[in-house]
Design a protein around this motif. Structure first.
Motif, PDB file in Angstrom:
ATOM      1  N   GLY A  97       0.798  -1.213   0.000  1.00 24.09           N
ATOM      2  CA  GLY A  97       0.000   0.000   0.000  1.00 24.09           C
ATOM      3  C   GLY A  97       0.832   1.265   0.000  1.00 24.09           C
ATOM      4  O   GLY A  97       2.031   1.262   0.317  1.00 24.09           O
ATOM      5  N   ALA A  98       0.184   2.373  -0.375  1.00 21.78           N
ATOM      6  CA  ALA A  98       0.855   3.671  -0.407  1.00 21.78           C
ATOM      7  C   ALA A  98      -0.185   4.763  -0.220  1.00 21.78           C
ATOM      8  O   ALA A  98      -1.399   4.538  -0.387  1.00 21.78           O
ATOM      9  CB  ALA A  98       1.584   3.858  -1.728  1.00 21.78           C
ATOM     10  N   ILE A  99       0.279   5.953   0.157  1.00 22.48           N
ATOM     11  CA  ILE A  99      -0.598   7.117   0.270  1.00 22.48           C
ATOM     12  C   ILE A  99       0.004   8.258  -0.529  1.00 22.48           C
ATOM     13  O   ILE A  99       1.226   8.428  -0.589  1.00 22.48           O
ATOM     14  CB  ILE A  99      -0.822   7.547   1.733  1.00 22.48           C
ATOM     15  CG1 ILE A  99       0.517   7.751   2.459  1.00 22.48           C
ATOM     16  CG2 ILE A  99      -1.683   6.571   2.468  1.00 22.48           C
ATOM     17  CD1 ILE A  99       0.351   8.296   3.870  1.00 22.48           C
ATOM     18  N   THR A 100      -0.868   9.041  -1.102  1.00 22.59           N
ATOM     19  CA  THR A 100      -0.430  10.193  -1.900  1.00 22.59           C
ATOM     20  C   THR A 100      -1.601  11.134  -2.088  1.00 22.59           C
ATOM     21  O   THR A 100      -2.732  10.846  -1.646  1.00 22.59           O
ATOM     22  CB  THR A 100       0.129   9.740  -3.267  1.00 22.59           C
ATOM     23  OG1 THR A 100       0.734  10.855  -3.916  1.00 22.59           O
ATOM     24  CG2 THR A 100      -0.983   9.166  -4.142  1.00 22.59           C
ATOM     25  N   LEU A 101      -1.350  12.265  -2.726  1.00 21.74           N
ATOM     26  CA  LEU A 101      -2.400  13.211  -3.076  1.00 21.74           C
ATOM     27  C   LEU A 101      -2.823  12.958  -4.507  1.00 21.74           C
ATOM     28  O   LEU A 101      -1.989  12.915  -5.418  1.00 21.74           O
ATOM     29  CB  LEU A 101      -1.903  14.653  -2.897  1.00 21.74           C
ATOM     30  CG  LEU A 101      -1.776  15.125  -1.449  1.00 21.74           C
ATOM     31  CD1 LEU A 101      -0.964  16.404  -1.370  1.00 21.74           C
ATOM     32  CD2 LEU A 101      -3.145  15.350  -0.832  1.00 21.74           C
ATOM     33  N   SER A 102      -4.127  12.783  -4.725  1.00 20.37           N
ATOM     34  CA  SER A 102      -4.627  12.544  -6.071  1.00 20.37           C
ATOM     35  C   SER A 102      -4.680  13.848  -6.864  1.00 20.37           C
ATOM     36  O   SER A 102      -4.456  14.936  -6.325  1.00 20.37           O
ATOM     37  CB  SER A 102      -6.014  11.910  -6.001  1.00 20.37           C
ATOM     38  OG  SER A 102      -6.936  12.809  -5.406  1.00 20.37           O
ATOM     39  N   GLN A 103      -5.026  13.732  -8.140  1.00 17.26           N
ATOM     40  CA  GLN A 103      -5.069  14.910  -9.006  1.00 17.26           C
ATOM     41  C   GLN A 103      -6.131  15.912  -8.564  1.00 17.26           C
ATOM     42  O   GLN A 103      -5.983  17.113  -8.770  1.00 17.26           O
ATOM     43  CB  GLN A 103      -5.325  14.480 -10.455  1.00 17.26           C
ATOM     44  CG  GLN A 103      -4.146  13.732 -11.084  1.00 17.26           C
ATOM     45  CD  GLN A 103      -4.411  13.391 -12.539  1.00 17.26           C
ATOM     46  OE1 GLN A 103      -5.529  13.517 -13.023  1.00 17.26           O
ATOM     47  NE2 GLN A 103      -3.362  12.945 -13.236  1.00 17.26           N
ATOM     48  N   ASP A 104      -7.213  15.416  -7.933  1.00 18.12           N
ATOM     49  CA  ASP A 104      -8.260  16.348  -7.484  1.00 18.12           C
ATOM     50  C   ASP A 104      -7.987  16.913  -6.098  1.00 18.12           C
ATOM     51  O   ASP A 104      -8.823  17.613  -5.519  1.00 18.12           O
ATOM     52  CB  ASP A 104      -9.625  15.676  -7.524  1.00 18.12           C
ATOM     53  CG  ASP A 104      -9.721  14.470  -6.594  1.00 18.12           C
ATOM     54  OD1 ASP A 104      -8.725  14.175  -5.897  1.00 18.12           O
ATOM     55  OD2 ASP A 104     -10.785  13.809  -6.566  1.00 18.12           O
ATOM     56  N   GLY A 105      -6.820  16.565  -5.512  1.00 16.74           N
ATOM     57  CA  GLY A 105      -6.422  17.150  -4.242  1.00 16.74           C
ATOM     58  C   GLY A 105      -6.757  16.330  -3.027  1.00 16.74           C
ATOM     59  O   GLY A 105      -6.415  16.710  -1.895  1.00 16.74           O
ATOM     60  N   ASN A 106      -7.407  15.171  -3.186  1.00 19.13           N
ATOM     61  CA  ASN A 106      -7.745  14.324  -2.050  1.00 19.13           C
ATOM     62  C   ASN A 106      -6.557  13.467  -1.635  1.00 19.13           C
ATOM     63  O   ASN A 106      -5.732  13.061  -2.473  1.00 19.13           O
ATOM     64  CB  ASN A 106      -8.921  13.407  -2.407  1.00 19.13           C
ATOM     65  CG  ASN A 106     -10.265  14.098  -2.220  1.00 19.13           C
ATOM     66  OD1 ASN A 106     -10.673  14.375  -1.106  1.00 19.13           O
ATOM     67  ND2 ASN A 106     -10.936  14.394  -3.333  1.00 19.13           N
ATOM     68  N   LEU A 107      -6.481  13.180  -0.333  1.00 19.35           N
ATOM     69  CA  LEU A 107      -5.532  12.191   0.158  1.00 19.35           C
ATOM     70  C   LEU A 107      -6.134  10.813  -0.092  1.00 19.35           C
ATOM     71  O   LEU A 107      -7.290  10.562   0.272  1.00 19.35           O
ATOM     72  CB  LEU A 107      -5.265  12.376   1.653  1.00 19.35           C
ATOM     73  CG  LEU A 107      -4.332  11.353   2.309  1.00 19.35           C
ATOM     74  CD1 LEU A 107      -2.905  11.513   1.789  1.00 19.35           C
ATOM     75  CD2 LEU A 107      -4.349  11.496   3.833  1.00 19.35           C
ATOM     76  N   VAL A 108      -5.360   9.907  -0.698  1.00 16.29           N
ATOM     77  CA  VAL A 108      -5.887   8.602  -1.058  1.00 16.29           C
ATOM     78  C   VAL A 108      -4.945   7.506  -0.562  1.00 16.29           C
ATOM     79  O   VAL A 108      -3.729   7.712  -0.428  1.00 16.29           O
ATOM     80  CB  VAL A 108      -6.094   8.459  -2.581  1.00 16.29           C
ATOM     81  CG1 VAL A 108      -7.188   9.386  -3.064  1.00 16.29           C
ATOM     82  CG2 VAL A 108      -4.790   8.711  -3.338  1.00 16.29           C
ATOM     83  N   VAL A 109      -5.529   6.339  -0.276  1.00 16.85           N
ATOM     84  CA  VAL A 109      -4.776   5.132   0.032  1.00 16.85           C
ATOM     85  C   VAL A 109      -4.891   4.213  -1.174  1.00 16.85           C
ATOM     86  O   VAL A 109      -5.997   3.913  -1.634  1.00 16.85           O
ATOM     87  CB  VAL A 109      -5.325   4.435   1.296  1.00 16.85           C
ATOM     88  CG1 VAL A 109      -4.564   3.128   1.550  1.00 16.85           C
ATOM     89  CG2 VAL A 109      -5.219   5.345   2.511  1.00 16.85           C
ATOM     90  N   LEU A 110      -3.743   3.759  -1.694  1.00 16.35           N
ATOM     91  CA  LEU A 110      -3.691   2.922  -2.884  1.00 16.35           C
ATOM     92  C   LEU A 110      -3.198   1.530  -2.520  1.00 16.35           C
ATOM     93  O   LEU A 110      -2.369   1.369  -1.623  1.00 16.35           O
ATOM     94  CB  LEU A 110      -2.761   3.536  -3.938  1.00 16.35           C
ATOM     95  CG  LEU A 110      -3.029   4.996  -4.347  1.00 16.35           C
ATOM     96  CD1 LEU A 110      -1.929   5.484  -5.275  1.00 16.35           C
ATOM     97  CD2 LEU A 110      -4.386   5.135  -5.002  1.00 16.35           C
TER      98      LEU A 110
END
Length: 833
Positions: A97-110
């Motif tokens: 897993g990883a976390i990052t900021l998506s293109q729309d600005g949300n914090l997401v867990v992948l």
């Protein structure tokens, strides 16, 4: 051979230098920004970010006994303490897993395939420069870096933990709440059935917990300082711990201000218990500071409508005065859910009010600010729909209509509740009261004549001077004005105040001149005799011997303490006698004698009556008595000599704690003490007390733990030694419990597979109480919550001290090995180190 030119060397130097500078800049940048995630940055499992002051971390974790991975916030100094979970209902199955900021600005867990399994999921216009930051409050915020506007924060989406500074809220216009939600289990952080937060829709704001939306527990109304339905909050050391306020938009907020000196968190566990935990920085652990619901009466509506609950009584439920059970048969079986109904209907304008003292007020109060309590009565009396009122100095008047639900009787603290009753209820009460007054008046008149005749005969026949005496009539003592008596070999007067005084002659006659046939027992203080007064009332007469080591200090200590204490699990002191060299105390008679006499010895016929249910009830009763001493009485008392011989059993086998000669009063903010004069009995003394003279509430908890193990085993700690295992009673309990063979420790006559789980649980609770260090032992409130299963999950005890070779603490840290004497050694004087 080719040699590099000078220009080539210079070029290479600048290239490597530039690379080194970039690496250093990256390291510096990472160290400065390690509490944030900016656009384009990916944090992969097991990487994490940490708050500026190294308080909180955001990273991946796995709960116990599972390999599932979750993104969470946890303490940097206690990483196993998770305070927030992102993907609580969508776990990652591996560590990709990883976390990052998506293109729309949300914090997401992948996950490992870059599929989004969780998102902050806010919707707004395009965000230019989003950034995620973990704060030193434990709050995770998503904000616009340029404008610094907060777009999303974890404090508004809590899981099971309420952190200092976090707001739990409700809007009274929309009903919307911010709640904490329990985990499904200790190993699954998924959304559980239990929630907790602030409720401002039921009257003044109060804390509540729910089970799938149904009310489970409530704190009672907030009065500006405390929640008046939590009895512990009436004590000074908990004042101002919470804060409730509101705004113009209809929002009510509950928060616990941050305190750098005392870190506390509130957790709602998977069993629905709201637990307050306090960080112990010295021992690097969380101590439990409170748990709610605390007892059976704390569960919402336990006794139904118009019922009142008292955790110190059996049965715990009763109808309010003027009411009767809706279903007598169900009520007799202990099913109180249908509650009570009014006996006589109200007649508006002709009713009165019954005062009920020290109550947790019912739910749904309607407040009306008022500075005068009399206004509450007048207002309620003038409104035919008003069925009860109460007054709190900070809230003002509170009124109730329709029903009274979730009423509880406290002991010594709480709010006075006035319940409206029909005038006919008071008429019958007045008639009974009148008969009683007339009877007492006639009896007093007759008694006065008898007293005068007796006095005249004594003067005439013996010519003696009038002596200080008292005569018993209808259970009451009539005394002379003088309570001061000078004793032989005592340097000062002895004043036993309002305590009823018996003459030595009266007690000698009651015990047949202290005949051996009336001897109930003999302890370090001297003998105890059974006596029968002239009115056939049975008493127990404790005659202190001159050789007992208990002098006037201990005698007066017991008189002062126990005469001020009233509880069903404390023995009642009826009076005293101080004449010449005699120091005598008179107690209520306990037909089943002491726990020591009933429990120990295989040939004792009464021992067969003590089945497991009775023993469990005795354990709980002793615990309630200790709780009263430590928390609920007017005085805060450490007993210091809890042992089986000081626990008496009445005709219904209810335990009553006795012998307060060694007790110590604590006041103010005192929570421990020390002495060079150690008093108590070997085998029941906590290690820190027996060896160093330090005592506290946890010293009594240690003694209670020994009592629990003795009751389960049916053997006395000071007389037991397992030759085969070379273990003391405590050591034997530890070994068998630690080897998952707890039932083998239980006395054979009561051991049963049907009750094995409950017995083994009690052994574990006893072992938690006898841990070596006071900080490791639970408070008596927590012990009772464990016994009643309000706290379901028990911590694991550490190996107790003196467990391996049967030794018990002796003076100055020495030990006594394998003690088998017929009499327990009660230590009265010891110079501690």
């Amino acid at each position: 051979m080719h040699f590099p030119t000078m220009s080539h060397i210079i070029t290479q130097f600048f290239v490597h230098t530039s690379i080194l500078v970039l690496i250093l800049q990256s390291i510096v940048c990472l160290s400065l920004q390690n509490d944030t995630i900016s656009a384009g940055v990916i944090i992969r499992d097991p990487e994490s970010i940490i708050s500026a002051k190294k308080q909180y971390k955001l990273g991946f974790f796995s709960p116990p006994n599972t390999t599932n991975r979750y993104l969470g916030i946890f303490f940097a100094f206690s990483e196993e303490t998770v305070v927030w979970v992102a993907n609580r209902d969508t776990p990652l199955k591996d560590s990709s897993g990883a976390i990052t900021l998506s293109q729309d600005g949300n914090l997401v867990v992948l996950d490992g395939t870059n599929r989004t399994v969780w998102s902050t999921n806010f919707t707004t216009s395009s965000v230019v420069s989003p950034i995620v930051q973990i704060l030193d409050t434990g709050n995770l915020i998503l904000r616009e870096e340029a404008s610094r506007d907060t777009l999303w924060e974890s404090f508004l989406h809590p899981t099971d933990v309420n952190l200092p500074g976090m707001l739990l809220s409700q809007n009274v216009r929309t009903g919307k709440q911010v709640l904490v939600t329990a985990w499904k289990s200790a190993t699954d952080p998924g959304t559980g059935s239990f929630t907790g937060g602030l409720d401002a829709m039921r009257g003044p704001p109060q804390l509540v917990t729910y089970n799938e939306g149904r009310l489970l527990w409530r704190s009672g109304p907030w009065n500006g300082l405390i929640f008046v339905g939590i009895k512990e909050m009436f004590y000074a050391y908990l004042d101002m711990y919470f804060k409730v306020y509101n705004d113009s938009a209809g929002n009510f907020f509950y928060t616990r201000p941050q305190n750098d000196a005392l870190l506390t968190i509130a957790v709602i566990n998977s069993s629905g218990i709201a637990i307050r935990k306090v960080w112990n920085g010295v021992e690097k652990r969380w101590d439990i500071g409170g748990a709610y619901p605390e007892n059976e009466c704390d569960f919402y509506g336990k006794c139904g409508v118009f019922g009142s609950c008292n955790a110190l009584e059996l049965p715990i439920c009763s109808c309010l005065r003027g009411f009767e059970p809706v279903n007598e048969e169900e009520w007799g079986r202990g099913n109180w859910t249908n509650g009570c109904r009014r006996k006589n209907q109200l007649q508006c304008g002709e009713d009165g009010f019954e005062r009920m003292r020290h109550m947790k007020v019912p739910d749904f109060p309607m407040p009306l600010p008022s500075r005068i309590q009399d206004e509450c009565r007048t207002t309620c009396l003038g409104n035919c729909s008003c069925i009860a009122y109460a007054y709190d100095g900070n809230i003002g008047c509170m009124f109730w209509s329709d029903t009274l639900i979730d009423t509880q009787e406290f002991d010594g603290v709480g709010v006075d509740l006035y319940v409206r009753l029909s005038a006919s209820e008071f008429d019958s009460h007045k008639e009974r009261k009148l008969y009683i007054i007339i009877g007492v008046a006639v009896g007093f008149f007759c008694m006065s004549i008898v007293m005068f005749i007796a006095w005249w005969l004594i003067v005439k026949r013996k010519g003696n001077k009038a002596q200080d005496s008292s005569i018993l009539e209808a259970g009451q003592m009539f005394t002379t004005d003088s309570t001061a008596i000078v004793l032989k070999n005592e340097s000062k007067e002895v004043n036993i105040g309002d305590l009823p005084k018996f003459t030595f002659e009266m007690l000698a006659n009651a015990t047949n001149q202290f005949h051996l046939d009336n001897l109930l027992g003999r302890g370090g203080f001297g003998p105890v005799y059974k006596g029968v007064l002239a009115n056939e009332k049975e008493i127990a007469v404790k005659r202190l011997s001159a050789e007992s080591g208990q002098g006037m200090q201990e005698f007066m200590n017991e008189v002062i303490l126990i005469s001020k204490l009233q509880h069903k699990n404390l023995v009642k002191l009826l009076g005293g006698c101080v004449e010449k060299e005699e120091k005598i105390l008179i107690y209520e008679y306990m037909p089943n004698k002491s726990l020591d006499a009933c429990l120990f010895g295989p040939t004792n016929p009464t021992k067969k009556l003590l089945d497991w249910n009775m023993r469990y009830s005795i354990i709980e009763g002793i615990g309630r008595g200790i709780l009263y001493l430590h928390r609920d009485s007017r005085l805060r008392i450490i007993h210091r000599d809890l042992k089986p011989s000081n626990v008496l059993l009445d005709k219904d086998w209810n335990p009553k704690i006795s012998d307060f000669g060694m007790a110590r009063i604590f006041g103010g903010n005192e929570d421990h003490g020390s002495t060079a004069r150690v008093v108590g009995t070997y085998g029941y003394m906590a290690p820190e007390y027996g060896m160093e003279g330090r005592f506290s509430e946890k010293s009594d908890v240690y003694s209670f733990g020994v009592l629990i193990l003795e009751i389960i085993k049916g053997k006395k700690n000071t007389h037991y030694f397992n030759d085969e295992l070379s273990l003391s009673l405590i050591g034997c309990a530890w070994k068998m419990w630690n080897e998952s063979n707890g039932l083998s420790f239980v006395e054979e006559s009561i051991a049963s597979r049907e009750t094995e789980e409950e017995m083994v649980r009690c052994i574990q609770i006893g072992l938690l109480c006898v841990q070596e260090y006071p900080k490791d032992r639970p408070s008596i409130e927590i012990v009772l919550s464990m016994l009643s299963r309000d706290i379901v999950e028990l911590p694991l005890p550490k190996q107790p001290v003196f467990a391996e070779n049967g030794s018990t603490p002796g003076p100055n840290g020495s030990t006594q090995q394998n003690v088998y004497s017929n009499n327990e050694l009660t230590l009265s004087v010891l110079d501690g180190r």
